[in-house]
Design a protein around this motif. Structure first.
Motif, mmCIF file in Angstrom:
data_model
loop_
_atom_site.group_PDB
_atom_site.id
_atom_site.type_symbol
_atom_site.label_atom_id
_atom_site.label_comp_id
_atom_site.label_asym_id
_atom_site.label_seq_id
_atom_site.Cartn_x
_atom_site.Cartn_y
_atom_site.Cartn_z
ATOM 1 N N GLY A 93 0.792 -1.217 0.000
ATOM 2 C CA GLY A 93 0.000 0.000 0.000
ATOM 3 C C GLY A 93 0.828 1.272 0.000
ATOM 4 N N LEU A 94 2.065 1.212 -0.495
ATOM 5 C CA LEU A 94 2.929 2.385 -0.495
ATOM 6 C C LEU A 94 2.518 3.365 -1.590
ATOM 7 C CD1 LEU A 94 6.437 0.753 0.067
ATOM 8 C CD2 LEU A 94 4.899 1.775 1.771
ATOM 9 N N CYS A 95 3.033 4.576 -1.458
ATOM 10 C CA CYS A 95 2.770 5.625 -2.430
ATOM 11 C C CYS A 95 4.073 5.968 -3.138
ATOM 12 C CB CYS A 95 2.214 6.872 -1.731
ATOM 13 S SG CYS A 95 0.864 6.517 -0.583
ATOM 14 N N VAL A 96 3.979 6.738 -4.199
ATOM 15 C CA VAL A 96 5.152 7.176 -4.937
ATOM 16 C C VAL A 96 5.104 8.692 -5.105
ATOM 17 C CG1 VAL A 96 6.391 7.056 -7.131
ATOM 18 C CG2 VAL A 96 5.383 4.986 -6.168
ATOM 19 N N ASP A 97 6.164 9.364 -4.688
ATOM 20 C CA ASP A 97 6.295 10.796 -4.925
ATOM 21 C C ASP A 97 6.468 10.995 -6.423
ATOM 22 O OD1 ASP A 97 7.757 13.315 -5.411
ATOM 23 O OD2 ASP A 97 7.769 13.498 -3.232
ATOM 24 N N THR A 98 5.541 11.726 -7.057
ATOM 25 C CA THR A 98 5.559 11.815 -8.512
ATOM 26 C C THR A 98 6.681 12.697 -9.041
ATOM 27 O OG1 THR A 98 3.915 13.599 -8.365
ATOM 28 C CG2 THR A 98 3.096 11.356 -8.738
ATOM 29 N N VAL A 104 7.082 6.164 -0.792
ATOM 30 C CA VAL A 104 6.860 6.807 0.506
ATOM 31 C C VAL A 104 5.691 6.120 1.198
ATOM 32 C CG1 VAL A 104 7.798 9.040 -0.224
ATOM 33 C CG2 VAL A 104 5.356 8.562 -0.538
ATOM 34 N N VAL A 105 5.579 6.372 2.494
ATOM 35 C CA VAL A 105 4.527 5.727 3.280
ATOM 36 C C VAL A 105 3.172 6.361 2.964
ATOM 37 C CG1 VAL A 105 6.102 5.090 5.137
ATOM 38 C CG2 VAL A 105 4.923 7.297 5.221
ATOM 39 N N GLY A 111 0.745 15.302 -4.662
ATOM 40 C CA GLY A 111 2.091 15.067 -5.170
ATOM 41 C C GLY A 111 2.520 13.620 -5.131
ATOM 42 N N THR A 112 1.639 12.725 -4.721
ATOM 43 C CA THR A 112 1.944 11.286 -4.706
ATOM 44 C C THR A 112 0.804 10.540 -5.375
ATOM 45 O OG1 THR A 112 0.860 10.736 -2.596
ATOM 46 C CG2 THR A 112 3.123 11.592 -2.490
ATOM 47 N N ARG A 113 1.077 9.279 -5.681
ATOM 48 C CA ARG A 113 0.031 8.405 -6.187
ATOM 49 C C ARG A 113 0.307 6.987 -5.706
ATOM 50 N NH1 ARG A 113 0.689 7.899 -12.714
ATOM 51 N NH2 ARG A 113 -1.126 6.561 -12.346
ATOM 52 N N PRO A 114 -0.706 6.144 -5.618
ATOM 53 C CA PRO A 114 -0.486 4.776 -5.148
ATOM 54 C C PRO A 114 0.476 4.005 -6.044
ATOM 55 C CG PRO A 114 -2.825 5.317 -5.145
ATOM 56 C CD PRO A 114 -2.129 6.420 -5.893
ATOM 57 N N ALA A 115 1.384 3.262 -5.433
ATOM 58 C CA ALA A 115 2.277 2.401 -6.217
ATOM 59 C C ALA A 115 1.478 1.385 -7.011
ATOM 60 C CB ALA A 115 3.265 1.695 -5.293
ATOM 61 N N ALA A 116 0.309 1.009 -6.505
ATOM 62 C CA ALA A 116 -0.533 0.036 -7.189
ATOM 63 C C ALA A 116 -0.994 0.529 -8.550
ATOM 64 C CB ALA A 116 -1.746 -0.304 -6.326
ATOM 65 N N ASP A 117 -0.932 1.844 -8.798
ATOM 66 C CA ASP A 117 -1.307 2.353 -10.114
ATOM 67 C C ASP A 117 -0.424 1.769 -11.216
ATOM 68 O OD1 ASP A 117 -3.229 3.856 -8.906
ATOM 69 O OD2 ASP A 117 -2.313 5.821 -9.308
ATOM 70 N N ALA A 118 0.788 1.353 -10.838
ATOM 71 C CA ALA A 118 1.711 0.785 -11.835
ATOM 72 C C ALA A 118 1.181 -0.527 -12.411
ATOM 73 C CB ALA A 118 3.090 0.558 -11.208
ATOM 74 N N ASN A 119 0.201 -1.132 -11.733
ATOM 75 C CA ASN A 119 -0.365 -2.375 -12.243
ATOM 76 C C ASN A 119 -1.190 -2.156 -13.507
ATOM 77 O OD1 ASN A 119 0.721 -3.876 -10.130
ATOM 78 N ND2 ASN A 119 -1.080 -3.567 -8.821
#
Length: 527
Positions: A93-98, A104-105, A111-119
């Motif tokens: 459930g981590l996020c990514v600083d765009t 990031v937690v 300014g962030t989005r869920p890492a799961a969006d990469a799926n």
């Protein structure tokens, strides 16, 4: 901190000419007549390799099936594929600083989005792959900075999942036909930092050490590191399904830990991490050694290098059972001033007492480098060579690399991957690169694989007698007449293998070589 799987498993092309080259078929530059006579299987394998040198597909099959010893120089956080790290980031459930593409937690704010969006977002996924690895990195770019920056970008993923990382990478090691793994991690890093800050720095190293161990302070951190290892081992075994009918390949791998020390930190933090790693190596057989990490060319690393070598010299006297392998000489002209190229490998060998050297790329730029190489050969101090890492970080490859120089001076050489996930390679790539770039034949490749077990930090007597780098790999008397892979052993050989974890793993590799050569003799493909 993560524990290792503590299973102990039961039982030619001409070399290039030049002054730094070893004689063909004679690693270390010694006369070919001094080497053991090739076996029939080795003759067949040598002919097979020579016959497919212009066939890329056949070469890849050959090198993937080739038994390749142990992996002695790699960092667990950089070992697995970037795609696997992205998957773990999504699962956690981590996020990514765009802006920086740093994990990031949660929660995922502006300014962030869920890492799961990469799926589902392939553009986002591709951007993460490039930011977290050397994928598509411009050949003319600054590979050094991009390489080291990746670790900060995915660090939030790796510290949470060490058991899963080991399960993933252990499978890779086994599938690459390797038999042993030493991997680097940072045990109880936050507590070690806090203890260092509490104790402060004292230039009197004996007094500094006494302050660390007083009232059991350092032992509390050791206990935490061991508990961390226990928890990680449980995660590893669950993830790898060890002990079940669906166990993954990595469950059977022999694994040991090397404790990392952040060389760019303050004196008190560096010394505390060193002492923790060495005390841990003497208290827990899962841990075997200490190593310094982070860029060797940082201003703080350069300024503190000699002091850190003296720290290690002192602590090795306190903890003589702990092993030491050091990143040293991971430098090149233009990256640092000429005077900074002059002494790092020599100090690591002469002052710190390193038993292996990682990278060692700037060898010929050291003061009296021939003496340094001679000392390494005489003391059997191996150099760990990750070709791709050296090319990506330093731009050093081919004839510029000291690989041939080390071999010509009789220094033991082992091939390694460093951070295969970041580099987007595997150890098969490194062996094939060595063969194609330096004209190595089958027996030289076989001896590189043997060296990676001979110079591993495994306890027990070796399967090989004398100095195999100088004299060739000849079995000790106890196993001279036994055949690797045979079901029955003479009592003397069985006693050696029962008593020695090192000889056991070496014997297992010899059985794999015998099977590999037999397949080639029968006309089957290497794979």
């Amino acid at each position: 901190m993560l524990v290792a799987a503590l299973c102990l498993l039961p039982a030619a092309v001409a070399a290039p000419a030049g002054p730094a080259s070893a004689a063909p078929g004679a690693p270390g530059g010694h006369a070919a007549a001094s080497r053991p006579v090739p076996t029939a299987g080795e003759v067949v394998a040598s002919a097979r390799l020579a016959g497919i040198r212009d066939d890329p597909a056949a070469l890849q099959s050959f090198f993937r099936a080739l038994p390749k010893g142990g992996e002695l120089h790699n960092h667990l956080s950089g070992a697995v594929t970037t795609e696997y790290l992205i998957r773990l980031a999504a699962e956690d459930g981590l996020c990514v600083d765009t802006a920086t593409l740093t994990a990031v937690v949660p929660p995922c704010g502006p300014g962030t989005r869920p890492a799961a969006d990469a799926n589902t977002d392939t553009v986002f996924r591709d951007a993460l792959v490039r930011a977290w690895s050397m994928q598509d990195f411009p050949p003319g770019g600054n590979g050094h900075d991009h390489f080291f920056d990746t670790f900060g970008k995915f660090g939030e993923v790796t510290w949470r999942n060490r058991g899963k990382l080991l399960a993933e990478f252990a499978d890779t090691v086994v599938r690459q036909n390797q038999f042993y793994l030493e991997t680097m991690v940072s045990p109880a890093s936050e507590s070690a930092k806090n203890l260092a800050n509490q104790v402060g720095w004292d230039a009197d190293l004996a007094r500094m050490h006494a302050r660390l161990v007083a009232d059991g302070k350092l032992d509390k951190v050791v206990a935490e590191a061991r508990k961390e290892a226990d928890d990680g081992d449980a995660e590893f075994r669950t993830e790898a399904r060890c002990g079940t009918g669906a166990a993954r390949p990595g469950c059977g791998l022999t694994v040991r830990w090397i404790s990392q020390v952040n060389r760019g930190s303050t004196h008190e933090r560096v010394f505390t991490q060193m002492a923790l790693g060495m005390r841990l190596a003497e208290a827990d057989p899962r841990f075997v050694a200490v190593n310094l990490v982070q860029p060797e060319d940082w201003d703080t690393s350069l300024a503190n290098y000699r002091t850190q070598m003296r720290m290690l010299k002192y602590l090795r006297g306190v903890y003589p059972k702990a092993h030491l392998t050091l990143h040293a000489g991971e430098l090149w002209p233009g990256l640092v001033k000429p005077e900074d190229l002059a002494f790092h490998i020599g100090e690591a060998v002469d002052v710190a007492g390193a038993q292996r050297i990682g990278h060692g790329v700037d060898l010929v730029h050291e003061d009296d480098w021939q003496r340094v190489a001679g000392t390494m050969a005489a003391r059997r101090i191996a150099v760990e060579v990750p070709f791709t890492s050296n090319a990506q970080i330093l731009g050093v490859k081919g004839a510029d690399h000291p690989f041939e120089t080390y071999r010509a001076h009789g220094v033991p050489v082992v091939l390694a991957t460093d951070d295969p996930g970041v580099s987007r390679i595997d150890v098969t790539h490194e062996y094939r690169y060595a063969a194609e770039t330096y004209g190595l034949g089958y027996r030289e490749l076989k001896d590189l694989a043997r060296a990676s077990l001979e110079y591993a930090f495994l306890p027990g007597a070796s399967l090989w007698r004398g100095n195999p780098t100088r004299d060739g790999y000849r079995p000790v008397a106890a196993c001279r007449h036994d055949e690797p892979g045979a079901g029955r052993l003479r009592p003397a050989c069985r006693r050696l293998l029962d008593a020695s974890p090192k000889a056991t793993v070496e014997w297992r590799q010899e059985a794999a070589f015998r099977a590999f050569e037999r397949r080639l003799t029968l006309g089957r493909t290497a794979g």
